[in-house]
Design a protein around this motif. Structure first.
Motif, PDB file in Angstrom:
ATOM      1  N   LEU A   1       1.714 -10.755  -7.473  1.00 17.02           N
ATOM      2  CA  LEU A   1       2.562 -11.300  -6.405  1.00 17.02           C
ATOM      3  C   LEU A   1       3.774 -10.405  -6.167  1.00 17.02           C
ATOM      4  O   LEU A   1       4.187 -10.189  -5.020  1.00 17.02           O
ATOM      5  CB  LEU A   1       3.015 -12.718  -6.766  1.00 17.02           C
ATOM      6  CG  LEU A   1       1.934 -13.799  -6.721  1.00 17.02           C
ATOM      7  CD1 LEU A   1       2.473 -15.114  -7.283  1.00 17.02           C
ATOM      8  CD2 LEU A   1       1.442 -14.007  -5.280  1.00 17.02           C
ATOM      9  N   LEU A   2       4.361  -9.871  -7.259  1.00 14.85           N
ATOM     10  CA  LEU A   2       5.529  -8.993  -7.137  1.00 14.85           C
ATOM     11  C   LEU A   2       5.182  -7.730  -6.361  1.00 14.85           C
ATOM     12  O   LEU A   2       5.898  -7.343  -5.419  1.00 14.85           O
ATOM     13  CB  LEU A   2       6.046  -8.642  -8.540  1.00 14.85           C
ATOM     14  CG  LEU A   2       7.251  -7.680  -8.592  1.00 14.85           C
ATOM     15  CD1 LEU A   2       8.477  -8.341  -7.991  1.00 14.85           C
ATOM     16  CD2 LEU A   2       7.525  -7.250 -10.032  1.00 14.85           C
ATOM     17  N   ILE A   3       4.072  -7.086  -6.735  1.00 17.43           N
ATOM     18  CA  ILE A   3       3.648  -5.861  -6.054  1.00 17.43           C
ATOM     19  C   ILE A   3       3.297  -6.153  -4.604  1.00 17.43           C
ATOM     20  O   ILE A   3       3.628  -5.367  -3.695  1.00 17.43           O
ATOM     21  CB  ILE A   3       2.434  -5.231  -6.781  1.00 17.43           C
ATOM     22  CG1 ILE A   3       2.802  -4.841  -8.225  1.00 17.43           C
ATOM     23  CG2 ILE A   3       1.907  -4.029  -6.016  1.00 17.43           C
ATOM     24  CD1 ILE A   3       3.862  -3.791  -8.346  1.00 17.43           C
TER      25      ILE A   3
ATOM     26  N   ASN B   1      -1.715  -1.852  -0.188  1.00 20.14           N
ATOM     27  CA  ASN B   1      -1.258  -3.066  -0.867  1.00 20.14           C
ATOM     28  C   ASN B   1      -2.452  -3.838  -1.422  1.00 20.14           C
ATOM     29  O   ASN B   1      -2.458  -4.267  -2.577  1.00 20.14           O
ATOM     30  CB  ASN B   1      -0.472  -3.946   0.116  1.00 20.14           C
ATOM     31  CG  ASN B   1       0.164  -5.158  -0.561  1.00 20.14           C
ATOM     32  OD1 ASN B   1      -0.470  -5.851  -1.341  1.00 20.14           O
ATOM     33  ND2 ASN B   1       1.413  -5.413  -0.219  1.00 20.14           N
ATOM     34  N   ASP B   2      -3.482  -3.994  -0.596  1.00 22.54           N
ATOM     35  CA  ASP B   2      -4.678  -4.737  -1.018  1.00 22.54           C
ATOM     36  C   ASP B   2      -5.378  -4.044  -2.183  1.00 22.54           C
ATOM     37  O   ASP B   2      -5.873  -4.699  -3.106  1.00 22.54           O
ATOM     38  CB  ASP B   2      -5.657  -4.877   0.149  1.00 22.54           C
ATOM     39  CG  ASP B   2      -5.106  -5.766   1.258  1.00 22.54           C
ATOM     40  OD1 ASP B   2      -4.166  -6.540   0.964  1.00 22.54           O
ATOM     41  OD2 ASP B   2      -5.606  -5.677   2.394  1.00 22.54           O
ATOM     42  N   MET B   3      -5.429  -2.703  -2.146  1.00 24.67           N
ATOM     43  CA  MET B   3      -6.097  -1.974  -3.219  1.00 24.67           C
ATOM     44  C   MET B   3      -5.367  -2.162  -4.546  1.00 24.67           C
ATOM     45  O   MET B   3      -5.995  -2.365  -5.592  1.00 24.67           O
ATOM     46  CB  MET B   3      -6.178  -0.481  -2.894  1.00 24.67           C
ATOM     47  CG  MET B   3      -6.963   0.315  -3.941  1.00 24.67           C
ATOM     48  SD  MET B   3      -6.932   2.094  -3.671  1.00 24.67           S
ATOM     49  CE  MET B   3      -5.248   2.481  -4.159  1.00 24.67           C
TER      50      MET B   3
ATOM     51  N   LEU C   1       5.341  -3.978  -1.739  1.00 33.44           N
ATOM     52  CA  LEU C   1       4.657  -2.985  -0.908  1.00 33.44           C
ATOM     53  C   LEU C   1       4.435  -3.516   0.506  1.00 33.44           C
ATOM     54  O   LEU C   1       4.232  -4.723   0.697  1.00 33.44           O
ATOM     55  CB  LEU C   1       3.301  -2.619  -1.521  1.00 33.44           C
ATOM     56  CG  LEU C   1       3.327  -1.903  -2.879  1.00 33.44           C
ATOM     57  CD1 LEU C   1       1.912  -1.715  -3.398  1.00 33.44           C
ATOM     58  CD2 LEU C   1       4.031  -0.559  -2.763  1.00 33.44           C
ATOM     59  N   PRO C   2       4.469  -2.634   1.492  1.00 35.64           N
ATOM     60  CA  PRO C   2       4.168  -3.078   2.863  1.00 35.64           C
ATOM     61  C   PRO C   2       2.715  -3.530   2.969  1.00 35.64           C
ATOM     62  O   PRO C   2       1.835  -3.017   2.284  1.00 35.64           O
ATOM     63  CB  PRO C   2       4.417  -1.820   3.711  1.00 35.64           C
ATOM     64  CG  PRO C   2       4.319  -0.678   2.745  1.00 35.64           C
ATOM     65  CD  PRO C   2       4.783  -1.200   1.424  1.00 35.64           C
TER      66      PRO C   2
END
Length: 734
Positions: A331-333, A343-345, A337-338
């Motif tokens: 959740l933090l990452i 972000n999904d990876m 990240l945009p």
């Protein structure tokens, strides 16, 4: 010795406490690799003392410096080629008549040796008084008393080794084991041939070479092939060998072996005094119970049951803490990240994949702690003794083969390498082929995941059943292989039972961490890469038409509920039970739409296409296509089965609505995973193809044809067994 750096080789018999001394000397300052050209483990450690940087190389545990096993050749080549400043020879002080045989061969090689009389406390308890000064004088080396598990004598040992390396030791002297006149005469003849080429004498001890040629050492014969006077040397060796065998009416190996033991016997008579026993031999009394023909096997089963119960129950609490930490990190990452593919990876691919496996680290640690405890106390050797008769009847193997099988509970790779200790090639190949049936720690995350969801109250029993099934198939396969491929009888052997010892916490932790660190290395290597690849395969190609379709459906759902919610709030009041139930229904329907969207998207990706091809094969086993994909990727490493499921089932489009827990996702009815399917899946993971690294090692150790056979055989066994189990259980109403 160069630039104040001292290189020490650590040599000793198995069960002499060599590894405990290595750990006591180096602590956490260790690194593990493989010896160049072979897959035998190489352990090195570093310490600083008396102004010296000391590198300690832990050589494989061996009984002699012959060339019957790869371990013996590795140890011997290190002494010859690396020319260490000193060899610390670790011996069991209570079994010197056996342990000193290796010492005599080190003397013959001309190595600079310091002798560690380990477990001296146990020797004294047997009524043995060892006069170390006299023994050291007779052997031509300093002798130090140690109790490695209590770190007694460790400083004195390293100080003594330094004096040998610096050539200050008064005990060190060049010693020849005096063989009979006839043998010494033949040794001199071979030496004369060798001396005609000074290059040989610069690299090897000519006396040692002569003795090895008398014993027909093939490795030494190969080493001499490049020298011009090779034929002359070999012919003289053969001639001398024949002459001695004719004179003594026995083979030279036996003759020289008897004389070495004679030297040892004489030295021990001079240096050991036996007194009345200080205490009863506790090991013998414990063995009356633990290896009793009626009680031994039930006790072994109880030990295994306790180990798996503790692995699951104690591991559950730290596992949940790590799981919470992984979720919060995701959740933090995700918030930092945009939004987008990167972000999904990171969140879905890397954290969802690697995080889904790393949460099982506590279970792995507890399992390895239990195995280390069994080894360090001496019970592991008893387990091999107990299994000897069973293994001989079921698979034509002996108890010595059980040790690699037990190591397989940790990892099949070192277990397969451990088969090199078996002298007979038939036993080695047979043990290699059945070893992948032993449930390695990489499979444990799969068991813990599914048992935690579907068999929480009886998880330990379920996991134990899988381990026992693996052992059953190993023995059954051994019987089949013996009948079809290996009809000759296995080589006889003598089982060695070391005394029981109190395992120290430090030693257990070091052994546990040494093995568990390999699991962590997988996290940052093969599993990380595999998780990224699986995520890419599960994301591409994109399907904008599916997005558009479900966006329309969700918008229609939201419009429909927004109209009705206002009417209900007017009728029943805001926050009423009827309104809350209505909102819950709305969230459930929206959640179902999002899940269907995700599933439809995945079905159009590369991984979905692969899953579609696999599905007809696994459908008769009750598996869904996601499980099929995870089994396919699990060929790389079994932990990836869990990380693949984590990637395939991870959904983060709407964290307030979608349950992101893998456990919660697997319980959903639409995926069709019942307790029966879950057990069948774990059974398949247990039995089907070994991981890629194991196949490579099998190929190196037994040959490519046996590696390919292992692939085909295990996959066939897994499918047939699971098909029969699943469909029979359905017919019986389970």
């Amino acid at each position: 010795m160069k630039n104040n750096e001292i290189v020490i080789g650590l040599v000793g018999n198995p069960n002499s406490g060599k590894t405990t001394i290595f750990n006591a000397l180096t602590g956490a300052r260790q690194k593990v690799a493989n010896w160049s050209g072979v897959t035998v483990e190489k352990r090195e450690g570093v310490l600083k003392q008396n102004g010296h940087t000391i590198k300690i190389v832990d050589l494989p545990g061996i009984y002699s410096l012959s060339s019957y096993s790869i371990e013996e050749i590795v140890a011997r080549n290190f002494i010859i080629n690396e020319n260490p400043d000193v060899i610390i020879n670790v011996v069991d002080a209570g079994n010197l008549d056996r342990n000193l045989y290796l010492t005599t061969q080190l003397i013959e090689m001309g190595a600079k040796v310091c002798l560690a009389l380990n477990m001296i406390d146990e020797a004294k308890s047997k009524g043995l008084i060892i006069k170390t000064d006299i023994l050291g004088t007779l052997l031509g080396m300093p002798v130090v008393e140690t109790v490695a598990r209590k770190s007694i004598g460790i400083k004195e040992l390293i100080d003594s080794a330094i004096t040998v390396a610096e050539k200050r030791s008064q005990k060190t002297r060049h010693l020849h084991l005096d063989y009979s006149h006839d043998i010494e005469n033949e040794i001199s003849k071979i030496q004369s041939c060798i001396w005609s080429n000074h290059l040989i004498g610069e690299k090897y001890s000519t006396r040692w070479l002569s003795i090895r040629l008398l014993e027909n050492d093939n490795d030494i014969i190969d080493k001499l092939k490049d020298y011009p006077n090779y034929n002359e040397i070999i012919n003289q060796g053969l001639q001398s060998r024949r002459l001695l065998e004719k004179k003594f009416n026995d083979d030279v190996e036996t003759i020289l072996s008897d004389m070495r033991y004679g030297f040892i016997s004489g030295a021990l008579k001079e240096s050991i005094k036996k007194t009345a026993l200080k205490r009863i031999d506790i090991s013998k009394h414990i063995d009356k119970i633990t290896i009793n023909k009626f009680l031994g096997f039930p006790i072994l089963l109880i030990f295994m049951w306790l180990l798996f119960q503790l692995t699951f129950t104690l591991g559950e609490y730290p596992m949940r803490l790590i799981e919470i930490g992984v979720e919060k990190l995701g959740l933090l990452i995700e918030n930092i990240l945009p939004a987008g593919s990167f972000n999904d990876m990171i969140t879905d691919g890397i954290i969802g994949g690697v995080g889904g496996v790393i949460i099982f680290l506590p279970n792995i640690l507890i399992l390895f702690m239990g195995i280390s405890f069994m080894e360090d106390t001496g019970y592991m050797a008893r387990a091999a003794f107990i299994m000897d008769k069973i293994m001989h009847k079921m698979g034509g193997l002996h108890g010595k083969s059980f040790i690699p099988l037990v190591i397989g509970f940790g990892c099949n790779l070192p277990a397969i390498m451990a088969t090199r200790t078996l002298e007979n090639r038939r036993d080695r190949i047979l043990s290699i082929l059945i070893n992948p049936f032993m449930s390695c720690s990489a499979r444990l995350p799969v068991y813990v995941l599914f048992c935690g969801i579907f068999f929480k109250e009886s998880a330990g029993n379920i996991i134990l059943s899988l381990y026992l099934i693996g052992m059953f198939f190993a023995f059954l396969s051994a019987r089949l292989f013996k009948y079809f491929f290996f009809k000759e009888e296995s080589a006889p052997f003598v089982m060695e039972l070391p005394p029981y010892r109190i395992a120290t916490f430090k030693t257990i932790i070091l052994h546990m961490w040494d093995r568990s660190s390999q699991y962590l290395k997988k996290m940052g290597g093969i599993i990380l890469i595999a998780s990224i690849i699986i995520w890419i395969l599960g994301e591409y190609p994109k399907s904008p038409e599916i997005n558009a379709k479900y966006n329309t459906l969700i918008n229609e759902l939201e419009e429909s509920y927004s109209i009705h919610i206002k009417d209900m709030e007017k009728e029943f009041g805001q926050g009423s039970e009827q309104v809350n139930m209505f909102l819950l229904q709305y969230k459930t329907e929206k959640q179902n739409l999002l899940l269907k969207e995700k599933e439809e998207k995945i079905r159009h990706t590369f991984i979905g296409i692969i899953g579609g091809l696999i599905y007809p094969v696994i459908k008769p086993l009750g598996f869904n296509w996601q499980m099929g994909i995870s089994l396919t990727t699990g060929f790389v490493a079994k932990e990836i089965v869990v990380s693949t499921l984590g990637v395939l089932f991870h959904t983060s489009e709407d964290p307030e609505i979608i349950e992101t827990s893998l456990e919660e996702m697997l319980k959903r009815e639409e995926y069709g995973i019942t307790p029966l399917v879950a057990y069948t899946f774990m059974l398949f993971v247990l039995l089907y193809i070994p991981c890629l690294a194991t196949i490579i090692v099998i190929s190196k150790e037994a040959g490519l044809s046996w590696a390919l056979f292992s692939l085909f055989y295990q996959l066939t066994i897994a499918w047939i067994t699971c098909f029969l189990f699943y469909n029979t259980s359905l017919l019986l109403g389970f």
